[in-house]
Structures are given as C-alpha cells and as structure tokens.
Design a protein around this motif. Structure first.
Motif, PDB file in Angstrom:
ATOM      1  N   UNK A 191       0.859  -1.190   0.000  1.00 33.50           N
ATOM      2  CA  UNK A 191       0.000   0.000   0.000  1.00 33.50           C
ATOM      3  C   UNK A 191       0.888   1.232   0.000  1.00 33.50           C
ATOM      4  N   UNK A 192       0.290   2.388  -0.264  1.00 32.42           N
ATOM      5  CA  UNK A 192       1.062   3.638  -0.278  1.00 32.42           C
ATOM      6  C   UNK A 192       0.079   4.799  -0.212  1.00 32.42           C
ATOM      7  N   UNK A 193       0.518   5.986  -0.614  1.00 33.72           N
ATOM      8  CA  UNK A 193      -0.328   7.178  -0.733  1.00 33.72           C
ATOM      9  C   UNK A 193       0.025   7.866  -2.038  1.00 33.72           C
ATOM     10  N   UNK A 194      -0.838   8.761  -2.476  1.00 35.85           N
ATOM     11  CA  UNK A 194      -0.542   9.514  -3.705  1.00 35.85           C
ATOM     12  C   UNK A 194       0.726  10.334  -3.534  1.00 35.85           C
ATOM     13  N   UNK A 195       0.879  10.951  -2.363  1.00 39.92           N
ATOM     14  CA  UNK A 195       2.077  11.757  -2.121  1.00 39.92           C
ATOM     15  C   UNK A 195       3.352  10.910  -2.239  1.00 39.92           C
ATOM     16  N   UNK A 196       3.352   9.744  -1.591  1.00 35.54           N
ATOM     17  CA  UNK A 196       4.573   8.952  -1.558  1.00 35.54           C
ATOM     18  C   UNK A 196       4.836   8.227  -2.869  1.00 35.54           C
ATOM     19  N   UNK A 197       3.794   7.908  -3.633  1.00 37.00           N
ATOM     20  CA  UNK A 197       4.034   7.351  -4.965  1.00 37.00           C
ATOM     21  C   UNK A 197       4.602   8.423  -5.897  1.00 37.00           C
ATOM     22  N   UNK A 198       4.239   9.677  -5.670  1.00 36.45           N
ATOM     23  CA  UNK A 198       4.905  10.764  -6.403  1.00 36.45           C
ATOM     24  C   UNK A 198       6.390  10.792  -6.067  1.00 36.45           C
ATOM     25  N   UNK A 199       6.717  10.613  -4.784  1.00 36.04           N
ATOM     26  CA  UNK A 199       8.116  10.614  -4.359  1.00 36.04           C
ATOM     27  C   UNK A 199       8.884   9.469  -5.022  1.00 36.04           C
ATOM     28  N   UNK A 200       8.284   8.286  -5.057  1.00 31.72           N
ATOM     29  CA  UNK A 200       8.936   7.136  -5.682  1.00 31.72           C
ATOM     30  C   UNK A 200       9.137   7.386  -7.174  1.00 31.72           C
ATOM     31  N   UNK A 201       8.126   7.930  -7.814  1.00 29.08           N
ATOM     32  CA  UNK A 201       8.227   8.225  -9.245  1.00 29.08           C
ATOM     33  C   UNK A 201       9.285   9.284  -9.500  1.00 29.08           C
ATOM     34  N   UNK A 202       9.312  10.296  -8.663  1.00 30.73           N
ATOM     35  CA  UNK A 202      10.316  11.356  -8.805  1.00 30.73           C
ATOM     36  C   UNK A 202      11.725  10.762  -8.751  1.00 30.73           C
ATOM     37  N   UNK A 203      11.943   9.859  -7.804  1.00 29.76           N
ATOM     38  CA  UNK A 203      13.251   9.209  -7.692  1.00 29.76           C
ATOM     39  C   UNK A 203      13.513   8.331  -8.911  1.00 29.76           C
ATOM     40  N   UNK A 204      12.524   7.530  -9.287  1.00 25.71           N
ATOM     41  CA  UNK A 204      12.701   6.624 -10.426  1.00 25.71           C
ATOM     42  C   UNK A 204      13.068   7.395 -11.691  1.00 25.71           C
ATOM     43  N   UNK A 205      12.452   8.563 -11.865  1.00 30.20           N
ATOM     44  CA  UNK A 205      12.684   9.336 -13.089  1.00 30.20           C
ATOM     45  C   UNK A 205      14.015  10.077 -13.084  1.00 30.20           C
ATOM     46  N   UNK A 206      14.814   9.905 -12.029  1.00 39.80           N
ATOM     47  CA  UNK A 206      16.183  10.419 -12.060  1.00 39.80           C
ATOM     48  C   UNK A 206      17.160   9.352 -12.535  1.00 39.80           C
ATOM     49  N   UNK A 207      16.706   8.120 -12.671  1.00 35.70           N
ATOM     50  CA  UNK A 207      17.565   7.030 -13.129  1.00 35.70           C
ATOM     51  C   UNK A 207      17.430   6.912 -14.645  1.00 35.70           C
ATOM     52  N   UNK A 208      18.497   7.175 -15.385  1.00 35.88           N
ATOM     53  CA  UNK A 208      18.392   7.207 -16.853  1.00 35.88           C
ATOM     54  C   UNK A 208      17.782   5.952 -17.455  1.00 35.88           C
ATOM     55  N   UNK A 209      18.110   4.773 -16.914  1.00 35.59           N
ATOM     56  CA  UNK A 209      17.575   3.538 -17.494  1.00 35.59           C
ATOM     57  C   UNK A 209      16.058   3.516 -17.427  1.00 35.59           C
ATOM     58  N   UNK A 210      15.493   3.884 -16.267  1.00 30.61           N
ATOM     59  CA  UNK A 210      14.034   3.914 -16.128  1.00 30.61           C
ATOM     60  C   UNK A 210      13.442   5.007 -17.001  1.00 30.61           C
ATOM     61  N   UNK A 211      14.031   6.178 -16.946  1.00 28.04           N
ATOM     62  CA  UNK A 211      13.502   7.313 -17.719  1.00 28.04           C
ATOM     63  C   UNK A 211      13.461   6.989 -19.210  1.00 28.04           C
ATOM     64  N   UNK A 212      14.497   6.315 -19.701  1.00 27.69           N
ATOM     65  CA  UNK A 212      14.543   5.984 -21.124  1.00 27.69           C
ATOM     66  C   UNK A 212      13.553   4.891 -21.490  1.00 27.69           C
ATOM     67  N   UNK A 213      13.283   3.966 -20.566  1.00 30.88           N
ATOM     68  CA  UNK A 213      12.336   2.885 -20.859  1.00 30.88           C
ATOM     69  C   UNK A 213      10.907   3.404 -20.896  1.00 30.88           C
ATOM     70  N   UNK A 214      10.500   4.169 -19.870  1.00 29.79           N
ATOM     71  CA  UNK A 214       9.083   4.524 -19.756  1.00 29.79           C
ATOM     72  C   UNK A 214       8.643   5.552 -20.798  1.00 29.79           C
ATOM     73  N   UNK A 215       9.589   6.153 -21.513  1.00 32.16           N
ATOM     74  CA  UNK A 215       9.184   7.091 -22.561  1.00 32.16           C
ATOM     75  C   UNK A 215       9.030   6.405 -23.917  1.00 32.16           C
ATOM     76  N   UNK A 216       9.300   5.104 -23.981  1.00 30.46           N
ATOM     77  CA  UNK A 216       9.145   4.360 -25.234  1.00 30.46           C
ATOM     78  C   UNK A 216       7.673   4.051 -25.505  1.00 30.46           C
ATOM     79  N   UNK A 217       7.284   4.141 -26.758  1.00 27.94           N
ATOM     80  CA  UNK A 217       5.916   3.754 -27.126  1.00 27.94           C
ATOM     81  C   UNK A 217       5.795   2.243 -27.289  1.00 27.94           C
TER      82      UNK A 217
END
Length: 461
Positions: free
Chosen positions: A176-202
């Motif tokens: 479980x989590x909260x909207x606030x903390x899932x934003x925090x996790x996403x914010x961190x994830x999107x600083x990792x180039x590998x994740x950032x490059x994967x999730x922007x692919x169609x």
C-alpha cells in the motif's frame, strides 16, 4: 572567485527580519479540483512540492505502479544491464493470480535490460518476478530490498510485500502507499536514466533467447497511442500504469513543458481507464495553464540535479536562466557562473520560497545591517531556503557560537565561513578540526572537502 561565498552572504541578507508561516499539506497556491478518485496528487518534479491534490495522504493500493520501485531496486543492486538471466518454470508459471504475463517459459534467457523493458512497458509480472528472483533469490527477498529503499527515502506510509504490486485481492496485505509517496517514488525513479529511457518508449521489441523474443510490445501508457492530450501545452514522458480491483485504474504520469517544468500526476481512480487518462490530462492542463497565467509557481530543472546534495540550488539556478537544460533534459554541471549570476540564482531561490512558505521578502522589510533576528528564526529560515544544509554539522557548530540575537553582519559572516568550503553541487561533509570561533577569526577549522575533479580550479580562476 567562489560562488559559495556570494550565495552565503546574500542568503543571510535576504532572510533576516521576516517570519516563516508554515503551509499545511492541504494549502495550495491554487484550488485543487475535485475528482472522482480515491486520491490524486500533482507534484513539481524539480522541487518535490505537492502543488495540489485530494486525499494525498490517504492509503491507496499502487497496483503495478509498484514496479517503478522494483526497477529502482534492480538497478541499484549493481547488476549490469547486459547480465543474462535464465527463467525458471516454478517462477514464470506461478505468478500472482490476476496479473498480466507475457508468457515466458522456463529455460529461456533474457538480459536485465530486456526484463526491465517487459516489466515497465507491458507491465509483465512474469518478467518482473524473474528479475526479482534472479537478483535476490526470492520474491520475498526482493520485497525486503524494496522496503529498505522505502526506509532510505523516508517514506512513512508505504509498504511492499511483492515485486509486482499485487494487493489484498491477490492475498498480499502489506502492499500500500499514498498519492504523495508514490509521487516521491516516481520522482526518484525518473532520475535514473535507465528507467527514464524505458518509460518514454511507445513500444519495445523483446530480445533474448525464448518464445517471446522478437515480439513487439506496446506501452500500457495510452497517452502514447489512443488517448489525445494537450500536446501544445506539455509532453508526456512516462511513467507507469496499474490496475487491480482494490486499486482501481491507476496511472502516474510525468509531463514536461518546453521550458523544462516537469510535473508528476499520481492518480488513483474509481472510473474507467479511459476516464482516468482524461482526468489526468485535465489536471496537467490545469496546472500548466495556471503557471502560464502567473497563478502557480513552477521550477525549471533537470532530472540529474534532483538528488545531488544541493540539487535544489541547481534547480533554482535554472529558474534564473543560469544553467541551461540540454536536449536530453540533463544540465552541464561544469558551467561556471559569475557573481551577478549568483545574485540572480539566490534571488530566484528566494522568490520561490517566498511563494511556498510565505516568507516576506528582505527587499521589502530590511534596510540596514544593524537589524537583528533571533538565532532560532535564523536557523529555521536557513533550513527553509536551503534544506540540503540540514545535516551539515559545521553549520550547526557556527549557529551554536552565535548570540541569541543575530545581526545581519554576523549572519553573513557565519554563513560565509561555514559554507565557503562546501561544494554547492555535491555537498559532502569535510574533515573538520575545530578551533575557537570569534568575529575576528570566522573560519575556525581546517577542512579537506571532497570536491569534484577540477572544481576548485574552476572556481578560483
């Protein structure tokens, strides 16, 4: 010429003589629209500030958005992306009931990079479980590592007990989590180039040795395919979808405009998948519209600056148009800035903080260097504007030397002496040998800061 010196002197000058009025979690610059959702939150990705939302701290189920944390843990295990893993029948044939699988068979071979693409683009539970067991021997062992990261990020209302995001509907009661903390996790994830490059692919064509090799999978992010959104205002660059009976339809979207303002919208809906995407589009459009009309403050930034020791300073410098975002959304940290630009940078920082914390501007309230403030106020004001200094012991040391009432001159000297040997970009604690402090001897230590290669040469030439 060291930019730290100017920043510290100016910081002391700007902050004194004002009052900090804390803003509660539910007080936003603009109205939070009511949505038919369990909860939602819209965050400025560059500063981590929640701009507006509903029930942002209510417990929700993250569904497959939990795979963002799984990707973080896999990458930070130190496993090279080209490491090949063999699938196990006992794992791929026994994924959590109700989850989506690509149909991996036992005895096939895929790289970590390929498994991450399958997990984040197609939300494949068999790929996620394969990755988890291969790296940390079991799903349970991998979930323990997820929880270690939760603790490291300081998240108080988030828990994971499986790698794929299954919840009470699948017999997992500790995800479980909260909207606030899932934003925090996403914010961190999107600083990792590998994740950032994967999730922007169609889409992604699977590579490896197995029955799904060569198959092209489409991103579950429907903004990339069937859902039209306001492309003249912003561009969607990720992040992750999810869906379970308990969670509803979930999507955490990351969007960026042409100026480098990046927003994260975590939406946990009660509606259909199509409506979920429509409401997210409305929220992002609303946020960027209010920014363009001057009703909402956003910060420019670059993802590689967010988690540096003083990333906030770099982000604020982008508000002052000092550092420029490059095409890949990174910034050049080798850039030199002048004294004038340092002033611009600090002024931009304070303008942001005035808006966020309701600090009254020094430029309106202070006219002379003989004015004073309490030491307690000075400490809280310092931490409000540069929270990255919270754990810097040497600042605490200097604050202890101050009288109860601090003059502007004393504050400027203390800040200058206390921080001038710290790198603004990678603020690391130096080795300190204390000596007696006095106004005549405002640098009572010998230090050997750990600075990036060539930093001192660049700052002093």
């Amino acid at each position: 010429m060291k930019i730290k010196k100017y920043l510290c002197i100016l910081l002391g000058a700007v902050l004194l003589g004002s009052n900090i009025l804390p803003v509660s979690a539910e007080e936003y610059e603009i109205r939070a629209p009511h949505m038919y959702a369990h909860s939602y939150a819209v965050m400025d990705a560059n500063t981590g500030e929640i701009l507006f939302g509903e029930n942002v701290d209510k417990q929700i189920y993250p569904a497959s958005t939990a795979k963002l944390m799984s990707a973080i843990v896999a990458l930070e295990s130190g496993t090279p992306l080209d490491t090949m893993f063999e699938t196990e029948g006992r794992i791929v044939n026994n994924t959590t009931p109700g989850t989506y699988n690509l149909g991996l068979n036992g005895g096939e071979s895929y790289s970590l990079a390929s498994l991450l693409n399958m997990s984040l683009i197609a939300s494949a539970a068999d790929a996620t479980d394969t990755m988890a067991v291969a790296i940390y021997e079991s799903r349970e062992g991998f979930a323990e590592k997820m929880m270690e990261k939760v603790t490291e990020l300081g998240l108080k209302n988030t828990s994971f007990d499986n790698p794929v995001g299954s919840d009470i509907g699948g017999g997992f009661y500790e995800t479980y989590s909260t909207a606030r903390e899932m934003c925090e996790i996403t914010r961190y994830a999107m600083t990792l180039p590998a994740i950032r490059n994967i999730v922007r692919k169609t889409s992604y064509t699977i590579t490896g040795h197995g029955n799904v090799s060569g198959r092209t999978i489409s991103n579950t992010n429907k903004f990339y395919s069937i859902y039209p959104y306001n492309r003249s205002t912003y561009t969607i660059i990720g992040s992750k979808t999810g869906q379970t009976t308990a969670a509803g339809n979930v999507f955490i979207a990351t969007a960026i405009d042409d100026e480098g303002h990046e927003l994260i919208c975590a939406y946990f809906g009660k509606d259909t998948k199509e409506e979920t995407f429509r409401w997210i589009d409305n929220l992002l459009t609303y946020a960027f519209k209010n920014y363009n009309e001057g009703k909402l403050t956003l910060s420019k930034g670059a993802y590689n600056a967010r988690y540096l020791g003083s990333g906030l300073s770099i982000i604020r410098s982008m508000d002052a148009d000092i550092f420029k975002q490059q095409a890949d959304e990174t910034i050049d940290l080798e850039t030199l800035i002048t004294e004038k630009q340092a002033v611009q940078m600090l002024r931009a920082s304070l303008e942001q903080e005035v808006s966020r914390t309701q600090i009254h501007s020094y430029f309106e309230d202070i006219t002379g260097t003989d004015q004073t403030c309490s030491k307690a106020f000075f400490a809280s004001a310092l931490n409000s504007v540069l929270p990255g200094l919270d754990d810097v012991e040497i600042v605490d040391y200097y604050l202890e030397q101050l009288p109860d009432e601090v003059t502007l001159q004393e504050a400027g000297q203390v800040l200058t002496a206390g921080i001038q040997n710290f790198d603004l970009y990678e603020m690391t604690l130096p080795s300190i040998e204390m000596r007696e402090w006095s106004m005549e001897n405002p640098v009572p230590f010998m230090s050997t800061p750990k600075l990036p290669t060539g930093f001192l040469e660049r700052m002093t030439n």
